[in-house]
Design a protein around this motif. Structure first.
Motif, PDB file in Angstrom:
ATOM      1  N   SER A  90       0.831  -1.206   0.000  1.00 38.09           N
ATOM      2  CA  SER A  90       0.000   0.000   0.000  1.00 38.09           C
ATOM      3  C   SER A  90       0.866   1.258   0.000  1.00 38.09           C
ATOM      4  CB  SER A  90      -0.997  -0.013   1.160  1.00 38.09           C
ATOM      5  OG  SER A  90      -0.320  -0.003   2.378  1.00 38.09           O
TER       6      SER A  90
ATOM      7  N   SER B 112      -3.419  -2.944  -7.402  1.00 36.36           N
ATOM      8  CA  SER B 112      -4.349  -2.257  -6.511  1.00 36.36           C
ATOM      9  C   SER B 112      -5.757  -2.135  -7.061  1.00 36.36           C
ATOM     10  CB  SER B 112      -3.834  -0.844  -6.223  1.00 36.36           C
ATOM     11  OG  SER B 112      -4.042  -0.038  -7.359  1.00 36.36           O
TER      12      SER B 112
ATOM     13  N   ASP C 197      -6.215   1.886   3.744  1.00 34.74           N
ATOM     14  CA  ASP C 197      -6.201   0.429   3.824  1.00 34.74           C
ATOM     15  C   ASP C 197      -6.449  -0.033   5.258  1.00 34.74           C
ATOM     16  OD1 ASP C 197      -5.789  -2.159   2.675  1.00 34.74           O
ATOM     17  OD2 ASP C 197      -3.913  -2.207   3.807  1.00 34.74           O
TER      18      ASP C 197
END
Lengths: 352, 347
Positions: free
Chosen positions: B78, B271, B312
């Motif tokens: 992330s 992603s 996230d």
């Protein structure tokens, strides 16, 4: 900037001295030819479909209506509203897009930037998730309210800030707020498993258009388009840049507010009836600018005509590709629009 | 006397630079805090002490498994995609000189999404589809679309002009979206849900393999772009001025855009559609540290990383044990902050 505003020498420039490069002849030709093509297109579109009906029957159905004939019923109750609806929606999106591009001076702007599409989409997601039994009429109403709230918040955030509403700020506020609303709708759709229903609505379609919708929409859309034409000179000025417009004595704040209201009426009403087919609002103004020059006095009416032509043609195609199975309207618009737009992108010489 | 100090250009410049560096440091500290919180978030909690022990190799097998095989790769990914997307967006906005440009403008999200959708629709059920293969497919789709846009916008005697590339990109992305609408309506609900989750942006690759495949792109291209910061400053002055200052504009634009596409495609591949970071990250950075790219690019990278790691973490935490796609959370927390900054600062 390639746009040229030339003022005669030795005088203090005022709004009256500004000349925009435009091609009035091309514009007149488009307006006259376009209107003829529009009438012809409407007639053809009404006669084509799952049940083929001759043009002469269309004529009699319109002018000598006989309620006992099925063909006349089909024309009156099914075909005419959808075709006229397509024409109205096409004109609305195109004019709204033209105003947005002129006000923000951004070639990527369309009515979606005012938070209208995402506002309507969010309202629909909420309706589908929490009130699945809601009748059609209310869905339309709520999505218009959603569009209005979206636009109001974008405009509000843009203008409440220090330094007032600049085009750049409007664009950014619109993009960010739309992203927020879309994310929320996406979340609702995923959580309640209603994504496909929403996608179906969103893909757009004029199939279910009814007379009563047209009756409600027509005065608003007609009025807003006339308003846009009245405002066109100010929008041309604004498209030169805020500072120049102010320097020429324009009250830019007022013009932007009026422009935003017109965009809201046009795009909000259209989105709530047919879904988000905003691509019309992106390509038609570019096409028109390419054909008639940078004067919005011509761009706005020509956009209206060309927008409705595209919408009618797309609606007709949507019915023709696979008979008895409608291809989404929005997809057809893109299918026709994309090659066109690619061609324009190669030709485009100026920025706006 | 203070007047004298502030009116000289040099000291103003250096004050601004100091302030910018201070902001970078603050963001970095925030990332570290977010990292610690994120490691602790999940179905099984690890206290900071346990965490430290596990890091030093003194944890139980279970703790090690959770930390090293599940949480860390995901957190690292992330951070990487956040930095990659934000820097990619900064380059696109700089080169196109358009506030609305983001990595999606060159069709990267659309291309990746279409490929994923096609792949899913080929298999009888979503379980049969090799999910592992998804990032590769998405990367191929993104790359092909960017290449197609480039070819379509190319003219023999003029090369590539940003405005043409921009409009071509919009057109191609619209065409792909239309194809996706048609596919959407044909997919069965189960598959649709899968694709929709992908499109909303959830971090797919959560193993070290994906970290390794993503790392070279980010580690090479982000510093490369930052190294080009001065070129980007010059490009920002407009094409004619840049030529006048001796920049080979076409070539620099091409190099920068190629780097941006590489960053975005590799990030989007793992992603899904977290496009918002690429749009808002650079704008946030510009409002915090000013428009000079030497500061603005690192700030974008850090802010992007911070935004995605925070999103996230929140996405994993709120609806435990199920997850909210990261892309949605990114927009929900990023947009209000951005709007606040937009209203507060002068343009």
């Amino acid at each position: 900037m390639n746009q040229q505003a030339t003022a005669s020498k030795g005088q203090i420039p005022t709004a009256d001295h500004v000349k925009f490069r435009s091609r009035p002849w091309a514009a007149t030709l488009i307006l006259i030819g376009g209107l003829i093509a529009l009438v012809f297109g409407i007639a053809v579109s009404v006669s084509f479909g799952a049940a083929d009906i001759k043009l002469s029957v269309v004529w009699t159905a319109v002018f000598h209506f006989n309620p006992d004939l099925t063909d006349h019923q089909i024309i009156r109750e099914l075909r005419m509203p959808r075709v006229l609806g397509a024409a109205m929606v096409g004109a609305s999106f195109a004019v709204a897009g033209a105003i947005m591009q002129g006000m923000t001076r951004n070639p990527l702007a369309d009515s979606g930037l005012m938070g209208i599409n995402s506002g309507a989409g969010f309202a629909l997601a909420v309706c589908f998730a929490f009130f699945p039994q809601l009748p059609f009429m209310y869905l339309i109403m709520y999505s218009f309210i959603g569009a209005g709230m979206g636009a109001g918040i974008v405009y509000g955030i843009g203008s409440l800030s220090r330094g007032g509403l600049t085009p750049a700020r409007l664009v950014l506020a619109g993009a960010a707020f739309s992203a927020l609303l879309s994310a929320l709708s996406e979340g609702i759709a995923l959580y309640f498993n209603i994504g496909q229903d929403l996608a179906f609505w969103y893909a757009g379609g004029v199939a279910g258009t009814k007379w009563f919708q047209l009756k409600i929409m027509f005065p608003w859309i007609g009025g807003a388009i006339i308003g846009a034409i009245i405002l066109s000179r100010s929008i041309s000025m604004l498209s030169l840049g805020e500072d120049i417009a102010k320097g020429l004595g324009q009250r830019t704040g007022l013009v932007k507010l009026a422009g935003a209201l017109i965009v809201l009426i046009l795009a909000g009403a259209s989105v709530s009836v047919v879904g988000a087919v905003g691509f019309i609002g992106l390509i038609i103004p570019h096409l028109t600018r390419y054909l008639v020059g940078v004067d919005y006095k011509w761009i706005i009416p020509c956009s209206a005509v060309l927008g409705s032509l595209l919408a009618i043609f797309a609606d007709l195609t949507a019915r023709m590709i696979i008979p008895k199975h409608e291809t989404p309207f929005g997809a057809i618009i893109a299918l026709i629009g994309v090659p066109f737009f690619l061609y324009l992108a190669r030709k485009e010489r100026r920025e706006l | 006397m203070s007047v004298q100090r502030t009116t000289t250009g040099m000291s103003y410049e250096s004050a601004r630079r100091r302030r910018g560096l201070g902001i970078l440091a603050v963001i970095f500290v925030l990332i570290v805090i977010a990292f610690i919180i994120s490691v602790n978030t999940g179905y099984i909690r690890l206290t900071p002490l346990q965490l430290l022990n596990t890091m030093l190799g003194k944890g139980t097998d279970k703790q090690e498994l959770i930390l090293f095989d599940f949480r860390l790769p995901r957190i690292v990914i992330s951070l990487l995609i956040g930095a990659g997307l934000a820097v990619s967006g900064a380059v696109m906005q700089g080169v196109f000189r358009n506030d609305l440009a983001d990595p999606g403008i060159l069709g990267i999200n659309a291309g990746a999404g279409l490929m994923v959708m096609l792949m899913v629709s080929f298999y009888p059920t979503t379980n049969a589809a090799p999910v592992y293969f998804l990032p590769v497919i998405a990367f191929v789709g993104a790359g092909l679309t960017a290449a197609l846009i480039y070819v379509l916008a190319y003219k023999r005697h003029e090369g590539i002009k940003p405005i043409r590339l921009l409009l071509t990109g919009v057109a191609v992305a619209a065409g792909i979206s239309a194809a996706m609408i048609v596919l959407t309506l044909r997919l069965d609900p189960d598959k649709y849900q899968f694709v929709a989750t992908w499109l909303a942006g959830s971090i797919w690759g959560t193993s070290w393999k994906f970290v390794l495949s993503l790392l070279p792109w980010i580690v090479i291209l982000v510093p490369y772009v930052i190294y080009k910061a001065r070129v980007m400053n010059v490009l920002n002055l407009g094409e004619q001025t840049a030529v006048g200052l001796g920049a080979n504009v076409n070539r620099e634009q091409f190099k920068l855009l190629a780097a941006a596409v590489g960053l975005a495609a590799s990030s989007v591949a793992v992603s899904g559609g977290i496009g918002f970071v690429g749009l808002v990250g650079p704008h946030l950075a510009r409002r915090l540290v000013g428009p000079k790219h030497q500061l603005m690019l690192p700030a974008s990278a850090l802010l992007g990383a911070l935004l995605v790691i925070t999103a996230d973490t929140i996405g994993r935490w709120i609806l435990q044990p199920s997850e909210i796609p990261t892309g949605i959370v990114v927009a929900v927390i990023g947009a209000p902050y951005f709007l606040y900054l937009l209203a507060r600062t002068k343009s």
